[in-house]
Motif scaffolding. Structure first.
Motif, PDB file in Angstrom:
ATOM      1  N   ARG A  12       0.942  -1.129  -0.072  1.00 11.96           N
ATOM      2  CA  ARG A  12       0.022   0.144  -0.012  1.00 11.96           C
ATOM      3  C   ARG A  12       0.989   1.203  -0.116  1.00 11.96           C
ATOM      4  O   ARG A  12       0.503   2.275  -0.677  1.00 11.96           O
ATOM      5  CB  ARG A  12      -1.028  -0.051   1.223  1.00 11.96           C
ATOM      6  N   GLY A  17      -0.500   4.829  -0.815  1.00 11.62           N
ATOM      7  CA  GLY A  17      -1.382   4.785   0.147  1.00 11.62           C
ATOM      8  C   GLY A  17      -0.632   5.297   1.457  1.00 11.62           C
ATOM      9  O   GLY A  17       0.574   5.381   1.488  1.00 11.62           O
ATOM     10  N   LEU A  18      -1.605   5.375   2.583  1.00  9.42           N
ATOM     11  CA  LEU A  18      -1.000   5.845   3.799  1.00  9.42           C
ATOM     12  C   LEU A  18      -1.108   4.530   4.697  1.00  9.42           C
ATOM     13  O   LEU A  18      -2.085   3.811   4.644  1.00  9.42           O
ATOM     14  CB  LEU A  18      -1.844   7.002   4.277  1.00  9.42           C
ATOM     15  N   LEU A 160      -9.430   7.900   6.246  1.00 15.55           N
ATOM     16  CA  LEU A 160      -8.732   6.883   5.422  1.00 15.55           C
ATOM     17  C   LEU A 160      -9.414   6.155   4.412  1.00 15.55           C
ATOM     18  O   LEU A 160     -10.877   6.042   4.652  1.00 15.55           O
ATOM     19  CB  LEU A 160      -8.065   6.112   6.380  1.00 15.55           C
ATOM     20  N   ASP A 165      -5.394   2.663   2.146  1.00 19.58           N
ATOM     21  CA  ASP A 165      -4.753   2.648   3.469  1.00 19.58           C
ATOM     22  C   ASP A 165      -4.752   1.574   4.267  1.00 19.58           C
ATOM     23  O   ASP A 165      -5.573   0.598   3.987  1.00 19.58           O
ATOM     24  CB  ASP A 165      -5.453   4.136   4.109  1.00 19.58           C
TER      25      ASP A 165
END
Ligand code: TXA
Ligand code: MG
Length: 317
Positions: A12, A17-18, A160, A165
């Motif tokens: 991710r 992504g976070l 999110l 995420d």
């Protein structure tokens, strides 16, 4: 959204992504520090002003190289000493930024905050990806920091993105308060934020006096109000004063509780942010907190509690 799958977390991050990462201090909200769009999303998700720079988290193997893997410019002898003594661990060093540091991470400052976190899941993630991970604490700006995956899920619910995420669950944070921040770009070095590694220990390791932070506020942790729950936090110097405040609050008909963990400061730090969150969950309007003495971990606790109580009138005036 909550997972223990490191391979998935790595994928991710690689996709922009976070990932909320467990650390020994508090949970961070991480992005690949060299992916500007992902880093920009951290600020958006946290509702954090973009002039509050992010710490870059590094793999332990990078701390062993001459320029901390390209994240630092020239590494001064003092930084080398602290890295060897304190990393992996709850220490962030401000050093001159190296070539891998992007503008978006530091808000264009010439310095960068670097830290090698000790949590094994996050170290594994760092070594596996080879990324530097830009990460602030994984709470909304100005609010209580998260010390569990569940805290992050509650705080960042709805912001999110499930498909991009992830929250990496590494259990409760062992220390519970944010890292000590030392600015090594000034002479003598300054403590910008107190933490589990005491101010005196930093001075001893560097064999010099260290100053408390001075000058314009450079760290969010230096703002007067921070780490704030919904409940009004009122500080007491001892149990006796707490009891007096308690009686006055009851008299006024307010929902009140007393938090006194002065008998064990390690536990007090571990539970601090859960305690503040619990007060909110239980509808406490006034939380009276007994301050620990200002030595060791007590310095960091007093700092966080003072900021949690800032700008709120006390019942005694
Ligand atoms: O323990 C910790 O340090 C946690 C975990 C996740 O590593 N992180 C953390 O990050 O507390 P954050 O963003 O909540 O607090 C970092 C503080 C902020 O006040 C930020 O402004 C300051 O460090 N900071 C970071 N880089 C800086 C820089 N180059 N110059 C001045 N202040 C800096
Ligand atoms: Mg924070």
């Amino acid at each position: 959204m909550i997972s223990t799958d490191i391979a998935e977390a790595a994928a991710r991050l690689a996709a922009g992504g976070l990932v909320a990462i467990p650390t020994e201090t508090v949970y961070g909200l991480a992005a690949n520090a060299e992916d500007d769009a992902a880093v920009a999303r951290i600020f958006a998700v946290k509702q954090r002003p973009t002039d509050h720079p992010l710490i870059v988290h590094l793999a332990a193997s990078e701390a062993d190289t001459v320029d901390f893997g390209g994240w630092a410019g020239v590494v001064a002898p003092g930084a080398r000493i602290l890295a060897e003594a304190c990393w992996p661990g709850p220490l962030t060093m401000l050093v001159g930024a190296g070539p891998r540091v992007h503008r978006v991470v530091t808000g264009g400052r010439p310095t960068v905050g670097l830290r090698v976190p000790a949590h094994p899941l996050t170290q594994d993630l760092l070594e596996r990806t080879g990324f530097g991970l830009a990460a602030p604490s994984a709470n909304r700006f100005g609010r209580v920091s998260p010390t569990s995956a569940e805290h992050v899920a509650v705080d960042l619910d709805g912001v999110l993105d499930d498909r991009r995420d992830l929250i990496l669950d590494g259990g409760p944070s062992a220390i519970g308060v944010e890292s000590t921040i030392v600015d090594l770009t000034v002479e003598p070095p300054q403590i910008l934020r107190s933490g589990a590694i005491g101010d005196d220990e930093i001075g001893r390791l560097l064999d010099t006096t260290v100053d408390a932070a001075s000058g314009p506020s450079r760290a969010a942790g230096m703002l007067a109000s921070h780490y704030a729950p919904n409940a009004r936090v009122v500080l007491a110097d001892d149990r006796h004063q707490a009891d007096d405040l308690l009686a006055a609050e009851r008299q006024a008909g307010r929902e009140v509780a007393v938090l006194d963990r002065t008998d064990d400061l390690v536990v007090a730090a571990q539970r601090l942010y859960s305690d503040l969150r619990d007060a909110d969950r239980h509808g406490v309007e006034t939380l009276i907190v007994v301050l620990p003495e200002a030595t060791g971990l007590g310095i960091a606790l007093r700092d966080r509690l003072t900021k949690a109580s800032a700008d709120r009138p006390s019942p005694t005036g």
